[in-house]
Design a protein around this motif. Structure first.
Motif, short mmCIF file in Angstrom:
data_model
loop_
_atom_site.label_atom_id
_atom_site.label_comp_id
_atom_site.label_asym_id
_atom_site.label_seq_id
_atom_site.Cartn_x
_atom_site.Cartn_y
_atom_site.Cartn_z
N VAL A 166 1.86 -4.66 -6.53
CA VAL A 166 2.92 -3.89 -5.89
C VAL A 166 4.24 -4.65 -6.02
O VAL A 166 4.29 -5.88 -5.83
CB VAL A 166 2.59 -3.63 -4.40
N LEU A 188 2.83 1.32 -6.36
CA LEU A 188 2.15 1.48 -5.08
C LEU A 188 1.16 2.65 -5.17
O LEU A 188 1.56 3.81 -5.13
CB LEU A 188 3.17 1.75 -3.96
N PRO A 189 -0.15 2.36 -5.33
CA PRO A 189 -1.12 3.44 -5.48
C PRO A 189 -1.44 4.10 -4.14
O PRO A 189 -1.19 3.54 -3.06
CB PRO A 189 -2.35 2.73 -6.05
N GLY A 190 -2.02 5.29 -4.20
CA GLY A 190 -2.42 6.01 -3.00
C GLY A 190 -3.79 6.63 -3.21
O GLY A 190 -4.40 6.48 -4.29
N ARG A 192 -3.07 6.07 0.90
CA ARG A 192 -3.21 4.98 1.85
C ARG A 192 -2.14 5.11 2.94
O ARG A 192 -1.19 5.87 2.80
CB ARG A 192 -3.09 3.62 1.14
N VAL A 213 1.08 7.25 1.98
CA VAL A 213 1.28 7.32 0.53
C VAL A 213 0.36 8.41 -0.02
O VAL A 213 -0.85 8.37 0.24
CB VAL A 213 0.98 5.97 -0.15
N GLY A 217 0.60 8.14 -5.43
CA GLY A 217 1.32 6.90 -5.21
C GLY A 217 2.80 7.03 -5.52
O GLY A 217 3.35 8.13 -5.68
N TYR A 218 3.47 5.88 -5.68
CA TYR A 218 4.90 5.82 -6.02
C TYR A 218 5.11 4.75 -7.10
O TYR A 218 4.53 3.66 -7.03
CB TYR A 218 5.75 5.48 -4.79
N THR A 220 4.10 4.96 -10.15
CA THR A 220 2.85 4.84 -10.91
C THR A 220 2.90 5.75 -12.12
O THR A 220 3.87 6.49 -12.32
CB THR A 220 1.65 5.23 -10.02
N SER A 247 -1.08 -2.68 3.89
CA SER A 247 -1.93 -1.48 3.84
C SER A 247 -2.87 -1.52 5.03
O SER A 247 -3.44 -2.57 5.34
CB SER A 247 -2.72 -1.44 2.53
#
Length: 263
Positions: A166, A188-190, A192, A213, A217-218, A220, A247
């Motif tokens: 991240v 930032l994966p999701g 979460r 999230v 994600g964002y 990504t 997280s």
């Protein structure tokens, strides 16, 4: 019934009819709803005219024999009543707008019970992005961080976590109330749940923002747009040791995603 019967309304309300004409009008009034309604509208006018002198009253009596003059008088009264009602409606509407605006302002600020001063809330708010979306990518108005690319305020700090990958860029600005924090997150994966935590040099910590999230994600491959947030803390900048994005799992256990500690 004659036109004169209908025109006796004002004269009757003002008490200028002789007894015979007054009796005749009362007989007519018992069967004419229009005159009864007109008489009701004349009651406030009679109260307004109660203080005029004898000469003015004599002039009003002439309306008994001058239907055109009475028509003009009644039209003027009706116009005045309409204007009064319109002013009342506009005043009421303005009061609703002002009250609504003040309520919005009251809800927007926080209150510090210890110091007795208003301070900004630490809830996440969207800010203008540091950079626009990638070339050729349409802006999604539902995504945070979509804006006009205005510059951020404060000192810039960059960090990438070697374990999670991240990446963040934070801008920290000293304020009267403490410190303003603007940040951008990518890789930032999701899905979460995340939170922003300020750790002070005295080892105390404060959660200043939380957010969800989505699955894409964002920043990504699925969603290239970064996440941009703004928060505030009462801690002065000189008292902050580090700021960490964490997280939080379903059991409430937090784990660090990326940390800025070169403050």
């Amino acid at each position: 019934m004659s036109r004169a019967d209908h025109m006796d309304v004002a004269a009757y309300a003002l008490g200028v009819l002789d007894p015979q004409d007054a009796e005749r009008f009362e007989e007519h009034l018992a069967t004419c709803w229009a005159c009864a309604a007109e008489l009701e509208t004349m009651v406030p006018v009679v109260g307004m005219l109660s203080g005029i002198d004898g000469e003015a009253m004599a002039a009003l009596e002439q309306t008994h024999t001058d239907p055109a003059l009475l028509d003009r008088t009644l039209m003027a009264v009706r116009r005045d009543r309409r204007r009064t009602r319109m002013r009342q409606m506009l005043a009421a509407a303005a009061a609703v707008v002002v009250f609504g605006g003040l309520s919005g302002v009251a809800a927007a600020g926080g209150f510090d019970g210890d110091e007795g001063k208003r301070i900004p809330q630490a809830e996440p708010t969207l800010t203008a992005p540091v950079t626009g979306p990638p070339s050729g990518e349409p802006s999604d108005p539902n995504d945070p961080g979509v804006g006009n690319g205005t510059a951020q305020e404060g000192d810039q700090h960059n960090a990438v976590d070697p374990g999670t990958g991240v990446k963040t860029t934070m801008w920290l600005a000293s304020k009267e109330y403490g410190t303003q924090i603007d940040l951008q997150l990518t890789r930032l994966p999701g899905p979460r749940t995340c939170r922003l935590v300020v750790v002070r040099k005295n080892a105390t910590s404060e959660v200043v923002s939380t957010w969800s999230v989505p699955g894409g994600g964002y920043g990504t491959n699925t969603n290239q747009l970064p996440l941009e947030l703004s928060a505030s803390t009462s801690a002065p900048l000189k008292d902050i040791e580090k700021i960490q994005v964490q997280s939080v799992d379903v059991n409430g256990v937090a784990s660090p995603l990326v940390t800025v500690d070169d403050l």
